[in-house]
Every structure is written in structure tokens, then in C-alpha cells.
Design a protein around this motif. Structure first.
Motif, PDB file in Angstrom:
ATOM      1  N   MET A 146      29.850  68.711  33.179  1.00 40.84           N
ATOM      2  CA  MET A 146      29.824  68.983  34.610  1.00 40.84           C
ATOM      3  C   MET A 146      29.749  67.715  35.438  1.00 40.84           C
ATOM      4  SD  MET A 146      26.056  70.786  34.699  1.00 40.84           S
ATOM      5  CE  MET A 146      26.547  71.953  33.431  1.00 40.84           C
ATOM      6  N   GLU A 147      30.228  67.817  36.657  1.00 41.13           N
ATOM      7  CA  GLU A 147      30.193  66.691  37.581  1.00 41.13           C
ATOM      8  C   GLU A 147      28.741  66.341  37.898  1.00 41.13           C
ATOM      9  OE1 GLU A 147      32.774  65.076  38.871  1.00 41.13           O
ATOM     10  OE2 GLU A 147      34.401  66.338  38.111  1.00 41.13           O
ATOM     11  N   PRO A 148      28.378  65.049  37.881  1.00 39.09           N
ATOM     12  CA  PRO A 148      26.992  64.652  38.180  1.00 39.09           C
ATOM     13  C   PRO A 148      26.523  65.030  39.579  1.00 39.09           C
ATOM     14  CG  PRO A 148      28.211  62.855  37.156  1.00 39.09           C
ATOM     15  CD  PRO A 148      29.210  63.909  37.513  1.00 39.09           C
ATOM     16  N   THR A 149      27.468  65.386  40.451  1.00 43.75           N
ATOM     17  CA  THR A 149      27.107  65.753  41.827  1.00 43.75           C
ATOM     18  C   THR A 149      27.087  67.265  42.052  1.00 43.75           C
ATOM     19  OG1 THR A 149      29.438  65.542  42.454  1.00 43.75           O
ATOM     20  CG2 THR A 149      28.025  63.607  42.777  1.00 43.75           C
ATOM     21  N   ASN A 150      27.436  68.039  41.023  1.00 41.69           N
ATOM     22  CA  ASN A 150      27.497  69.490  41.173  1.00 41.69           C
ATOM     23  C   ASN A 150      26.095  70.072  40.988  1.00 41.69           C
ATOM     24  OD1 ASN A 150      27.972  72.278  41.030  1.00 41.69           O
ATOM     25  ND2 ASN A 150      29.986  71.972  40.106  1.00 41.69           N
ATOM     26  N   ARG A 151      25.333  70.055  42.060  1.00 38.54           N
ATOM     27  CA  ARG A 151      23.920  70.430  41.979  1.00 38.54           C
ATOM     28  C   ARG A 151      23.722  71.856  41.469  1.00 38.54           C
ATOM     29  NH1 ARG A 151      19.113  68.575  44.055  1.00 38.54           N
ATOM     30  NH2 ARG A 151      17.499  70.166  44.304  1.00 38.54           N
ATOM     31  N   ARG A 152      24.530  72.772  41.944  1.00 39.57           N
ATOM     32  CA  ARG A 152      24.328  74.165  41.559  1.00 39.57           C
ATOM     33  C   ARG A 152      24.453  74.358  40.050  1.00 39.57           C
ATOM     34  NH1 ARG A 152      27.918  79.362  43.581  1.00 39.57           N
ATOM     35  NH2 ARG A 152      26.658  80.975  42.593  1.00 39.57           N
ATOM     36  N   ARG A 153      25.464  73.777  39.454  1.00 38.29           N
ATOM     37  CA  ARG A 153      25.656  73.918  38.012  1.00 38.29           C
ATOM     38  C   ARG A 153      24.566  73.192  37.229  1.00 38.29           C
ATOM     39  NH1 ARG A 153      31.154  72.723  35.375  1.00 38.29           N
ATOM     40  NH2 ARG A 153      30.073  73.870  33.713  1.00 38.29           N
ATOM     41  N   ILE A 154      24.171  72.035  37.720  1.00 40.67           N
ATOM     42  CA  ILE A 154      23.134  71.264  37.033  1.00 40.67           C
ATOM     43  C   ILE A 154      21.808  72.023  37.041  1.00 40.67           C
ATOM     44  CG2 ILE A 154      21.739  69.156  37.150  1.00 40.67           C
ATOM     45  CD1 ILE A 154      24.310  67.782  38.277  1.00 40.67           C
ATOM     46  N   VAL A 155      21.450  72.552  38.209  1.00 46.99           N
ATOM     47  CA  VAL A 155      20.190  73.310  38.306  1.00 46.99           C
ATOM     48  C   VAL A 155      20.250  74.538  37.404  1.00 46.99           C
ATOM     49  CG1 VAL A 155      18.779  74.738  39.843  1.00 46.99           C
ATOM     50  CG2 VAL A 155      19.581  72.502  40.618  1.00 46.99           C
ATOM     51  N   ARG A 156      21.378  75.205  37.368  1.00 45.12           N
ATOM     52  CA  ARG A 156      21.511  76.385  36.509  1.00 45.12           C
ATOM     53  C   ARG A 156      21.345  76.021  35.034  1.00 45.12           C
ATOM     54  NH1 ARG A 156      20.525  81.185  34.698  1.00 45.12           N
ATOM     55  NH2 ARG A 156      22.301  82.330  33.847  1.00 45.12           N
ATOM     56  N   ALA A 157      21.989  74.933  34.604  1.00 45.08           N
ATOM     57  CA  ALA A 157      21.873  74.516  33.207  1.00 45.08           C
ATOM     58  C   ALA A 157      20.436  74.150  32.854  1.00 45.08           C
ATOM     59  CB  ALA A 157      22.805  73.338  32.933  1.00 45.08           C
ATOM     60  N   LEU A 158      19.767  73.451  33.759  1.00 40.61           N
ATOM     61  CA  LEU A 158      18.363  73.096  33.529  1.00 40.61           C
ATOM     62  C   LEU A 158      17.469  74.334  33.556  1.00 40.61           C
ATOM     63  CD1 LEU A 158      17.939  69.781  35.549  1.00 40.61           C
ATOM     64  CD2 LEU A 158      17.544  70.087  33.095  1.00 40.61           C
ATOM     65  N   GLU A 159      17.759  75.243  34.475  1.00 40.71           N
ATOM     66  CA  GLU A 159      16.973  76.487  34.558  1.00 40.71           C
ATOM     67  C   GLU A 159      16.973  77.211  33.221  1.00 40.71           C
ATOM     68  OE1 GLU A 159      17.555  80.989  36.311  1.00 40.71           O
ATOM     69  OE2 GLU A 159      18.669  79.341  37.240  1.00 40.71           O
ATOM     70  N   VAL A 160      18.141  77.337  32.621  1.00 41.77           N
ATOM     71  CA  VAL A 160      18.256  78.039  31.341  1.00 41.77           C
ATOM     72  C   VAL A 160      17.606  77.236  30.218  1.00 41.77           C
ATOM     73  CG1 VAL A 160      19.887  78.859  29.602  1.00 41.77           C
ATOM     74  CG2 VAL A 160      20.324  79.269  32.041  1.00 41.77           C
ATOM     75  N   THR A 161      17.864  75.943  30.201  1.00 45.24           N
ATOM     76  CA  THR A 161      17.329  75.102  29.135  1.00 45.24           C
ATOM     77  C   THR A 161      15.805  75.079  29.154  1.00 45.24           C
ATOM     78  OG1 THR A 161      19.322  73.714  29.215  1.00 45.24           O
ATOM     79  CG2 THR A 161      17.370  72.775  28.161  1.00 45.24           C
ATOM     80  N   VAL A 162      15.246  74.910  30.347  1.00 42.99           N
ATOM     81  CA  VAL A 162      13.786  74.867  30.489  1.00 42.99           C
ATOM     82  C   VAL A 162      13.180  76.262  30.324  1.00 42.99           C
ATOM     83  CG1 VAL A 162      11.892  74.388  32.083  1.00 42.99           C
ATOM     84  CG2 VAL A 162      13.835  72.808  31.945  1.00 42.99           C
ATOM     85  N   GLY A 163      13.799  77.249  30.954  1.00 38.51           N
ATOM     86  CA  GLY A 163      13.232  78.594  30.942  1.00 38.51           C
ATOM     87  C   GLY A 163      13.300  79.290  29.609  1.00 38.51           C
ATOM     88  N   SER A 164      14.387  79.091  28.889  1.00 37.32           N
ATOM     89  CA  SER A 164      14.564  79.780  27.609  1.00 37.32           C
ATOM     90  C   SER A 164      14.122  78.952  26.413  1.00 37.32           C
ATOM     91  CB  SER A 164      16.041  80.165  27.419  1.00 37.32           C
ATOM     92  OG  SER A 164      16.844  79.006  27.233  1.00 37.32           O
ATOM     93  N   GLY A 165      14.001  77.625  26.633  1.00 38.83           N
ATOM     94  CA  GLY A 165      13.691  76.749  25.512  1.00 38.83           C
ATOM     95  C   GLY A 165      14.887  76.536  24.596  1.00 38.83           C
ATOM     96  N   ARG A 166      16.052  76.894  25.071  1.00 35.23           N
ATOM     97  CA  ARG A 166      17.286  76.802  24.287  1.00 35.23           C
ATOM     98  C   ARG A 166      18.339  76.080  25.120  1.00 35.23           C
ATOM     99  NH1 ARG A 166      20.717  82.253  22.758  1.00 35.23           N
ATOM    100  NH2 ARG A 166      22.712  81.235  22.265  1.00 35.23           N
ATOM    101  N   PRO A 167      19.042  75.095  24.568  1.00 33.22           N
ATOM    102  CA  PRO A 167      20.039  74.357  25.361  1.00 33.22           C
ATOM    103  C   PRO A 167      21.070  75.281  25.995  1.00 33.22           C
ATOM    104  CG  PRO A 167      19.675  73.277  23.254  1.00 33.22           C
ATOM    105  CD  PRO A 167      18.952  74.591  23.184  1.00 33.22           C
ATOM    106  N   PHE A 168      21.390  74.986  27.225  1.00 34.72           N
ATOM    107  CA  PHE A 168      22.381  75.775  27.955  1.00 34.72           C
ATOM    108  C   PHE A 168      23.701  75.813  27.207  1.00 34.72           C
ATOM    109  CE2 PHE A 168      25.620  76.040  31.408  1.00 34.72           C
ATOM    110  CZ  PHE A 168      25.285  77.292  31.895  1.00 34.72           C
ATOM    111  N   SER A 169      24.074  74.710  26.579  1.00 38.28           N
ATOM    112  CA  SER A 169      25.358  74.608  25.884  1.00 38.28           C
ATOM    113  C   SER A 169      25.423  75.430  24.607  1.00 38.28           C
ATOM    114  CB  SER A 169      25.665  73.143  25.560  1.00 38.28           C
ATOM    115  OG  SER A 169      24.658  72.601  24.716  1.00 38.28           O
TER     116      SER A 169
END
Length: 303
Positions: A146-169
Motif C-alpha cells: 500500500m501507498e505510505p500516504t494511504n491512511r485509511r488502508r494503513i489504519v485498517r491493516a493495523l486495526e486487524v493486525t493489532v486487534g486479531s493478533g494475526r497479520p493483515f496479509s
């Protein structure tokens, strides 16, 4: 089912309508993350009531603009529509420029859940670069996609990674996999300078049609626009004008520039999918329609 994809202003909707008419037993599924919102008509270039009366369209005007419409919600709704069409022995024509929504339908993506507390904590960080660096540490595969400036996608990926304990990818085969599907995907292409010209012309046409008045009405409504709806291209800039942050000319100019950049991102997204059959939009709707129908027949989609 067949899908028509491509960048904004390339002529997807006109081709989808012509193909649906040619098929005679087809209905259109809109794959546009902003046409889902009611009251957002001019700026999203929705098909007219007359067109929708002639050929049924689905997943348009299904959400209030105060709602944050999600990918999961779209995928669920699209499944229901496809099931209904199958029961009525009708064909589906997917059309729109929201690439992730297309993949959600075509590849039946495994979509992670929501973690509101994690998302709220992440939104407290104002610097998107800091968030991208954190994602790079926790899930470098997702960060690289993802683009380093695409805040929405970055926050979503972190939300899942942090919230689920499983990498977004790790969810599903990933967007980098393109498994074979019994779905014909037609991509329309035009030279970039032609796309740029069409984007500018469309904004002029929309302004003449009352786009500013539409946004003024949305700005005054209660409950207010959701974060997702308020970030729509064109709407975001006109809202800034209404708030006194810039002149109308500046707002339209900025919207035009941002939409052209968005078209470049769309182009890169769709170009990565080797399953898409590309056609030159300059050939004209009649020739393009014939090509789509012939290719659909060869793949057995017209049976």
C-alpha cells in the motif's frame, strides 16, 4: 457473470448498459464504493432513473451518507444479489472502478473482522508515516502493498493486525494471487491524457448540473456525513470550500488533480490482474459491445 473494469471516466457504465441491453436477460451490479450512498448522485455520476428503469441496477442507494459503508457489507450484499439473479435465471454484469470491491466479489475474499477499540487508538496518531512505519514492523508484506500516504488502508491493516493478533496479509490467498475464475473481466483503457481531459470535462458538467448545491445540502444534513462519505473525491474538496477553506475554483481544481492521481492508482491496481482482457475504449461502444458478447459466448457465459 462478467465484469467491466477500468479507471474513472473511461466509459465503463456506457459499455455495461450496452452489454446488458445486448444480452437481454442481464442486470447490472454497481461496484462503486460511493454510489452506495443515497443523496450523493451528481458527484458519483450515478445512472439516471430512466436508465435504471430500463435495466435494473443493484447496490446503488443502499446506505445513508451518515454510515461508514464497509467492504464486508458490500460483499454480503453482492452475494445476496447474485443469488437472487441466479434464482431468476438472470445474468450479472459487474461494473465500477472500486478494485477491492471487484476482488471481494470475483475472488470471494476472506475479509477480516472489525476491531473498533484498536481502530480508535490508531486514529489518535495524526502522522500517517508513523503508522506506516509501525505496519512495516508488524506486517511488512501488507505495508509493501500500500501507498505510505494511504491512511485509511494503513489504519485498517493495523486495526486487524493489532486487534486479531494475526497479520493483515495472512487473510486469504492475498491480493497478489489471481486464481482462475469462470468470470470474464473486460478492462477498458485510454491514453492518460484522454482520461485527464475527460475527468476535467466531467467536473465541469457536474458543476453545471448542480454539484455544489448537492454538497451544500449534504453539509447541512443531520446526522452529518460519515468519514467515508465525506472523503469521496469532489465532495471532500467542495466541503472544504463550503467551510471557507478555499475558493470554488481552487476546490474544483484540487478535485480534478486528485481524481487524476486516483485514476493512476486504479490503473496500477487493475493492470496487476492478468485475467483482465483489455480493450481500447476509443473503438466505440458498438464495437466494444460486440467484442464483449463474442468473448462471453466463447466462454459459455451466454448459455
Amino acid at each position: 457473470m462478467l465484469a467491466i473494469v477500468g479507471v474513472t471516466a473511461v466509459g465503463k457504465s456506457a459499455l455495461a448498459l450496452a452489454v446488458a441491453r445486448g444480452l437481454g436477460d442481464a442486470e447490472i451490479i454497481s461496484v462503486d464504493s460511493m454510489q452506495v450512498y443515497r443523496e450523493m448522485d451528481i458527484g458519483t455520476d450515478k445512472p439516471t432513473e430512466a436508465v435504471r428503469a430500463e435495466v435494473p441496477h443493484h447496490l446503488i442507494d443502499v446506505a445513508d451518507p451518515s454510515e461508514d459503508y464497509s467492504l464486508t457489507r458490500f460483499q454480503t450484499a453482492a452475494r445476496r444479489v447474485r443469488s437472487d439473479l441466479a434464482q431468476r435465471d438472470r445474468k450479472a454484469v459487474l461494473v465500477g472502478g472500486t478494485g477491492l470491491y471487484h476482488r471481494a466479489v470475483i475472488d470471494d475474499l476472506e475479509i477480516p473482522g472489525r476491531y473498533p477499540e484498536a481502530a480508535a487508538d490508531l486514529e489518535e496518531e495524526p502522522d500517517t508515516a508513523v503508522l506506516h512505519n509501525r505496519l512495516t514492523q508488524l506486517d511488512p508484506v501488507a505495508a509493501a502493498r500500500m501507498e505510505p500516504t494511504n491512511r485509511r488502508r494503513i489504519v485498517r491493516a493495523l486495526e486487524v493486525t493489532v486487534g486479531s493478533g494475526r497479520p493483515f496479509s495472512s487473510y486469504g490467498p492475498g491480493l497478489g494471487a489471481y486464481p482462475p475464475r469462470d468470470i470474464l473481466q473486460i478492462g477498458l483503457r485510454l491514453p492518460r491524457d484522454e482520461i485527464d481531459r475527460r475527468i476535467e470535462q466531467r467536473y465541469h458538467r457536474q458543476m453545471e448540473a448542480g454539484f455544489l448545491a448537492e454538497v451544500e445540502a449534504l453539509a447541512a444534513r443531520r446526522p452529518p456525513l460519515s468519514r467515508t462519505a465525506s472523503q469521496a473525491l469532489g465532495y471532500k474538496e467542495l466541503l472544504a470550500h463550503i467551510n471557507g477553506d478555499m475558493s470554488l475554483d481552487e476546490a474544483v481544481g484540487l478535485a480534478t488533480t486528485r481524481t487524476r492521481r486516483f485514476a493512476r492508482r486504479q490503473e496500477r491496481w487493475f493492470r496487476r490482474d492478468p485475467r483482465i482482457v483489455w480493450l481500447d475504449a476509443r473503438a466505440g461502444t458498438e464495437w466494444l459491445t460486440d467484442q464483449v458478447l463474442v468473448r462471453s459466448d466463447k466462454q459459455g457465459l451466454l448459455v
